[in-house]
Design an enzyme around this catalytic site. Structure first.
Site, PDB file in Angstrom:
ATOM      1  N   LYS A 134       0.847  -1.211   0.000  1.00 15.03           N
ATOM      2  CA  LYS A 134       0.000   0.000   0.000  1.00 15.03           C
ATOM      3  C   LYS A 134       0.876   1.252   0.000  1.00 15.03           C
ATOM      4  O   LYS A 134       0.580   2.225  -0.703  1.00 15.03           O
ATOM      5  CB  LYS A 134      -0.906   0.011   1.248  1.00 15.03           C
ATOM      6  CG  LYS A 134      -2.107  -0.910   1.109  1.00 15.03           C
ATOM      7  CD  LYS A 134      -2.813  -1.124   2.435  1.00 15.03           C
ATOM      8  CE  LYS A 134      -3.800  -2.273   2.301  1.00 15.03           C
ATOM      9  NZ  LYS A 134      -4.197  -2.855   3.578  1.00 15.03           N
ATOM     10  N   GLN A 186      -4.670  -1.749   9.817  1.00 21.22           N
ATOM     11  CA  GLN A 186      -4.399  -3.016   9.128  1.00 21.22           C
ATOM     12  C   GLN A 186      -4.839  -4.172  10.032  1.00 21.22           C
ATOM     13  O   GLN A 186      -4.370  -4.317  11.149  1.00 21.22           O
ATOM     14  CB  GLN A 186      -2.889  -3.106   8.806  1.00 21.22           C
ATOM     15  CG  GLN A 186      -2.485  -4.336   8.032  1.00 21.22           C
ATOM     16  CD  GLN A 186      -3.040  -4.345   6.604  1.00 21.22           C
ATOM     17  OE1 GLN A 186      -3.033  -3.346   5.903  1.00 21.22           O
ATOM     18  NE2 GLN A 186      -3.524  -5.501   6.172  1.00 21.22           N
ATOM     19  N   ASP A 231     -11.390   2.590   4.479  1.00 20.17           N
ATOM     20  CA  ASP A 231     -11.691   1.159   4.347  1.00 20.17           C
ATOM     21  C   ASP A 231     -13.208   0.919   4.383  1.00 20.17           C
ATOM     22  O   ASP A 231     -13.663  -0.210   4.166  1.00 20.17           O
ATOM     23  CB  ASP A 231     -11.039   0.396   5.514  1.00 20.17           C
ATOM     24  CG  ASP A 231     -10.005  -0.608   5.038  1.00 20.17           C
ATOM     25  OD1 ASP A 231      -9.944  -0.846   3.822  1.00 20.17           O
ATOM     26  OD2 ASP A 231      -9.277  -1.141   5.888  1.00 20.17           O
TER      27      ASP A 231
END
Ligand code: NAD
Length: 278
Positions: free
Chosen positions: A47, A91, A114
């Protein structure tokens, strides 16, 4: 025929790069990682690389695996209040002593790139979400690129996780599909999946879906990532199913790259919305 997520993600990346070139200040995101899980480190590094290539500012906020909930929440609150940070993700997975749901819901929903806060998940079902969970968003983008029609079609989703299966329900309904969701307690799975025009599988069991589960001419999306003896497999037995399906995603190179690029698209969504509010 294969639906090539890698190729499409590169095309989207080039478009994002061009847009970001024109922006000042640059969009910025933070990825919070707790502990040293090797798979998480690989995901965060990829990422970071992609974000920087697009031209975003990227911060990797790494915490010791024994970090307290309070310390993580303090970091999130700092990010929430910052004018220069547009998006943040935690994460997953995070260590068991931390309440992942509580921590994610501390993220300001306008910076929740997200799409996992309860507010954004709920908005998806009322058709108003601007920040949509990345894997489902990437799947819809990929299917549209290959001109797969949704309206009136029967979408069967296997797996009901908050990350993939559930947001897909809202997205496919918004596209006017008829939606069926299967899970670990579904009886006679093959009987249901064989009715799918579009079959989306997100379970986490290598080669669960064989040709016997698929109608001839169906469109098949394989979300699964399963590592067996050092090799990657999807949830779909590609060899047998690809002979029967009209379109199918490979693993790797299908849904994975679409997930990461959708996260990058969400950074820009959040950036533009922050700009409008100023
Ligand atoms: P999860 O473990 O949270 O959920 C799995 C779901 O599968 C559950 O809803 C469960 O009810 C269902 N299930 C389990 N066994 C089943 C069976 N025998 N028949 C039918 N349903 C069954 O998983 P998740 O987070 O949704 O991830 C699923 C898979 O997708 C994993 O392999 C994960 O690594 C992968 N994944 C890939 C991406 C990507 O970007 N490609 C993103 C997210 C997840």
């Amino acid at each position: 025929m294969i639906m090539n997520g890698k190729e499409l993600s590169l095309k989207i990346k080039e478009n994002l790069k061009k847009e970001v070139e024109k922006l000042d200040p640059k969009p910025s995101l933070v990825v919070i990682q707790v502990g040293e899980d090797p798979a998480s480190s690989i995901y965060v590094n990829s990422k970071a690389k992609l974000a920087r290539e697009i031209g975003y500012e990227f911060e990797h906020a790494k915490f010791d695996e024994n970090v307290s909930e309070e310390e993580l929440i303090q970091k999130i609150e700092y990010i929430n209040s910052s004018d220069s940070i547009n998006g943040v993700i935690v994460q997953l997975p995070i260590p068991k002593h931390l309440d992942a749901n509580k921590i994610i819901n501390k993220i300001n929903p306008t910076k929740d790139i997200d799409g996992l806060t309860e507010l954004n998940a709920g908005k998806l079902l009322t058709s108003k979400a601007s920040l949509v969970s990345c894997t489902p968003k990437g799947i819809i983008t990929l299917l549209k690129e290959y001109n797969v029609p949704f309206e009136g079609k029967h979408v069967v989703i296997v797996g009901r996780s908050n990350l993939v299966g559930k947001p897909l329900i809202g997205l496919c309904l918004n596209e006017n599909a008829t939606v069926t969701v299967c899970h670990s307690k579904t009886k006679d799975l093959a009987k249901v999946t064989k009715k799918a025009d579009i079959l989306i599988v997100a379970v986490g069991k290598a080669k669960l879906i064989t040709a016997d589960y698929v109608r001839k001419g169906a469109v098949v999306v394989d979300v699964g990532i399963n590592r067996v003896d050092g090799k990657l497999y999807g949830d779909v037995d590609f060899e047998s199913v690809s002979k029967k399906a009209k379109l199918i995603t490979p693993v790797p190179g299908g849904v994975g790259p679409m997930t990461t690029i959708s996260l990058m698209e969400n950074v820009l969504v959040s950036y533009n919305e922050m700009k409008k509010r100023r």
